[in-house]
Scaffold this active site. Structure first.
Site, mmCIF file in Angstrom:
data_model
loop_
_atom_site.group_PDB
_atom_site.id
_atom_site.type_symbol
_atom_site.label_atom_id
_atom_site.label_comp_id
_atom_site.label_asym_id
_atom_site.label_seq_id
_atom_site.Cartn_x
_atom_site.Cartn_y
_atom_site.Cartn_z
ATOM 1 N N GLU A 140 36.236 37.909 40.377
ATOM 2 C CA GLU A 140 36.162 38.064 41.498
ATOM 3 C C GLU A 140 35.074 37.201 42.256
ATOM 4 O O GLU A 140 35.012 36.007 42.970
ATOM 5 C CB GLU A 140 36.192 39.173 42.350
ATOM 6 N N ASP A 169 40.535 37.207 43.657
ATOM 7 C CA ASP A 169 41.514 37.806 42.726
ATOM 8 C C ASP A 169 42.802 37.835 43.385
ATOM 9 O O ASP A 169 43.606 36.836 43.144
ATOM 10 C CB ASP A 169 40.969 39.224 42.541
HETATM 11 N N1 CAO Z 1 48.590 42.213 22.324
HETATM 12 C C1 CAO Z 1 47.624 41.472 21.613
HETATM 13 N N2 CAO Z 1 46.602 41.064 21.870
HETATM 14 C C2 CAO Z 1 46.526 41.007 23.280
HETATM 15 C C3 CAO Z 1 47.510 41.791 24.053
HETATM 16 C C4 CAO Z 1 48.452 42.110 23.589
HETATM 17 N N3 CAO Z 1 49.460 42.857 24.291
HETATM 18 N N4 CAO Z 1 46.939 41.472 25.514
HETATM 19 C C5 CAO Z 1 45.719 40.671 25.444
HETATM 20 N N5 CAO Z 1 45.429 40.397 24.189
HETATM 21 C C6 CAO Z 1 44.362 39.807 23.451
HETATM 22 C C7 CAO Z 1 44.179 38.450 24.010
HETATM 23 O O1 CAO Z 1 45.058 37.555 23.266
HETATM 24 C C8 CAO Z 1 42.612 38.156 23.735
HETATM 25 O O2 CAO Z 1 42.502 37.818 22.232
HETATM 26 P P1 CAO Z 1 41.748 36.633 21.740
HETATM 27 O O3 CAO Z 1 40.452 36.753 22.664
HETATM 28 O O4 CAO Z 1 41.589 36.926 20.493
HETATM 29 O O5 CAO Z 1 42.345 35.427 22.319
HETATM 30 C C9 CAO Z 1 42.038 39.439 23.963
HETATM 31 O O6 CAO Z 1 43.059 40.453 24.153
HETATM 32 C C10 CAO Z 1 41.201 39.462 25.419
HETATM 33 O O7 CAO Z 1 41.703 38.897 26.346
HETATM 34 P P2 CAO Z 1 40.896 38.137 27.544
HETATM 35 O O8 CAO Z 1 39.950 37.289 27.063
HETATM 36 O O9 CAO Z 1 41.722 37.717 28.516
HETATM 37 O O10 CAO Z 1 40.226 39.610 28.332
HETATM 38 P P3 CAO Z 1 38.830 39.696 28.702
HETATM 39 O O11 CAO Z 1 38.658 41.030 28.933
HETATM 40 O O12 CAO Z 1 37.697 39.274 27.584
HETATM 41 O O13 CAO Z 1 38.472 38.757 29.718
HETATM 42 C C11 CAO Z 1 38.962 38.069 32.098
HETATM 43 C C12 CAO Z 1 38.988 39.260 31.088
HETATM 44 C C13 CAO Z 1 39.449 38.481 33.492
HETATM 45 C C14 CAO Z 1 37.319 37.576 32.362
HETATM 46 C C15 CAO Z 1 39.727 36.825 31.560
HETATM 47 O O14 CAO Z 1 40.884 37.308 31.100
HETATM 48 C C16 CAO Z 1 39.983 35.585 32.378
HETATM 49 O O15 CAO Z 1 38.899 34.914 32.766
HETATM 50 N N6 CAO Z 1 40.985 35.311 32.889
HETATM 51 C C17 CAO Z 1 41.426 34.304 33.636
HETATM 52 C C18 CAO Z 1 40.926 34.474 35.077
HETATM 53 C C19 CAO Z 1 41.278 35.933 35.835
HETATM 54 O O16 CAO Z 1 42.338 35.887 36.083
HETATM 55 N N7 CAO Z 1 39.985 36.530 36.159
HETATM 56 C C20 CAO Z 1 40.318 37.467 37.237
HETATM 57 C C21 CAO Z 1 40.560 38.906 36.644
HETATM 58 S S1 CAO Z 1 40.720 39.774 38.074
HETATM 59 O O17 CAO Z 1 39.140 40.060 38.445
#
Ligand code: CAO
Length: 416
Positions: A140, A169
């Site tokens: 956010e 968000d």
């Molecule tokens: N089965 C298996 N793996 C899964 C899964 C499932 N059902 N759901 C998620 N995962 C895995 C993903 O594939 C990812 O794996 P890799 O890193 O190996 O590719 C891992 O979980 C983590 O996912 P992520 O990187 O999206 O999660 P994070 O907590 O590290 O980051 C966030 C969170 C929000 C910073 C990031 O997802 C992001 O930048 N998203 C885009 C912007 C966004 O929407 N941000 C707003 C969020 S609301 O404040």
């Protein structure tokens, strides 16, 4: 009552807030939203800032109503197979993983499009594709800073400030919902799905449109007449923070009312709209200002705007914010009390309109949430509680054609 999005199946591969806010909205309007979550843990917000031990946190329950929950490990071969089946039967897949996560899982746009050419694939990322920051993970406040909101919010003698409203968000989620509905209408014309992408930075910028307006005005004339810095202060070459100024043609400010010394929200927002100047003067006991050339026009008033606000505050000193608004509304003056979240939670009008709703939840009893801010004449969205983790896993697998034994095997392999 039938719902307009009934029959639309959505794979909700979203987490935290931006994506879930989008899919929740579509679920209210009738879509079958299947939230896909990692077995054992699920959406991280289920555990974040819990107020009841062992019960899903409000952060989760307030963003995931009206959905079904399927636990699925999409990194195991069995889990991938389930997701593929789901993709073939769905209309939309929504995700807000970190950049590249879906590709690393093996579900590139090309692969998804091959599995189901009618599928709409909708994504939220922090920055748009090709942007020099497109590899960043974003939350956010990062988006509010990158989107121009923080540099223009707050007071001129303080640091850049983020808003409490979820501009990065939920706002991005609302943009994505518009994109998905547009793509669904487009699919009706072409028969094909497409990729829909919204970045959090872009969505914030879209809401900071008037600040980009101001940057261009500042570049041209060197000052911004509606900002508190005019005419006594200095302008640099960037849009300054304007405190609580109106931001448009109508000057306004947050003004103290009776009780402000102890109540942090004993304030109203007061707008001086030109047509109301005469009644304002009468209400304030300043009839001489009506014809005084130093006050008669908006331009003439601007150099004394804070003296005018001080006079209004003196008039407000013996009135509560509610009493003040009740008087001012008779003069057609755009104003409102500054409401606390407690007042909003208990506001009878918001309860009656369905904007604040109480919903039942299996673990929590009932909880308050924000219902649909969009009101229809032919649809009254009914808000239901958020699903427990994996609550609908077996039901969804059986709808996909899995037998009881196959479902048991998926559980044993921890793929669901
Ligand atoms: N089965 C298996 N793996 C899964 C899964 C499932 N059902 N759901 C998620 N995962 C895995 C993903 O594939 C990812 O794996 P890799 O890193 O190996 O590719 C891992 O979980 C983590 O996912 P992520 O990187 O999206 O999660 P994070 O907590 O590290 O980051 C966030 C969170 C929000 C910073 C990031 O997802 C992001 O930048 N998203 C885009 C912007 C966004 O929407 N941000 C707003 C969020 S609301 O404040």
């Amino acid at each position: 009552m039938s719902k307009p999005l009934e029959g639309i199946k959505i794979i909700d591969f979203t987490h935290v807030q931006a994506g879930p806010a989008c899919t929740q909205l579509l679920a209210w309007f009738g879509a079958d939203v299947i939230k896909v979550e990692r077995p054992g843990s699920g959406d991280v917000t289920r555990n974040q800032l819990r107020d009841i031990p062992d019960a899903d946190a409000l952060y989760f329950t307030m963003l995931n109503s009206n959905k079904r929950s399927l636990t699925l490990d999409t990194k195991t071969p069995e889990g991938k197979e389930v997701l593929e089946k789901l993709v073939k039967e769905s209309d939309v897949l929504v995700e807000n993983f970190a950049p590249g996560a879906l590709d690393r899982m093996g579900f590139t746009w090309e692969r998804l499009n091959e599995l189901n050419p009618k599928l709409i694939v909708a994504s939220v990322k922090g920055f748009s594709d090709g942007h020099h920051y497109d590899d960043l993970k974003v939350y956010e406040n990062v988006a509010q800073c990158a989107g121009g909101a923080a540099s223009t919010t707050g007071f001129w003698d303080g640091p850049p400030t983020v808003s409490a409203a979820a501009l990065g968000d939920s706002n991005t989620g609302m943009h994505l919902a518009i994109g998905i509905l547009t793509a669904l209408i487009g699919r009706g014309q072409t028969g094909r799905g497409q990729k829909v992408a919204v970045s959090m930075q872009d969505s914030v910028i879209n809401l900071c449109r008037v600040k980009l307006r101001d940057q261009q005005r500042l570049d041209r004339v060197g000052y911004l007449e509606e900002y508190p810095q005019y005419p006594h202060g200095e302008f640099s070459d960037v849009v300054p923070r304007g405190g609580n100024a109106g931001g448009g043609g109508q000057p306004g400010w947050v003004l103290k009312c009776k009780g402000w010394e102890t109540d942090p929200n004993a304030y109203i927002y007061f707008t001086i709209q030109g047509h109301a100047w005469e009644p304002i003067c009468r209400a304030l006991g300043k009839p001489e200002w009506i014809s005084d050339p130093n006050y008669a026009t908006a331009q003439a008033r601007q150099p004394h705007i804070f003296d005018i606000f001080a006079t209004i505050e003196a008039w407000l000193a013996d009135k509560t914010k509610y009493e003040a608004v009740d008087i001012l509304r008779k003069f057609d003056i755009p104003c409102a009390p500054v409401l606390s979240m407690k007042e909003i939670a208990n506001d009878p009008s918001l309860r009656a309109s369905g904007t604040i709703v109480e919903v039942p939840h299996k673990e929590r009893g009932t909880y308050l949430t924000v219902g649909s801010p969009i009101k229809f004449s032919g649809l009254k969205p009914e808000i239901t509680g958020s699903p427990l983790l994996g609550e609908h896993t077996d039901e969804i697998l059986s709808e996909l054609g899995y037998s009881k034994d196959q479902i048991a095997n998926l559980h044993t392999s921890r793929s669901v």
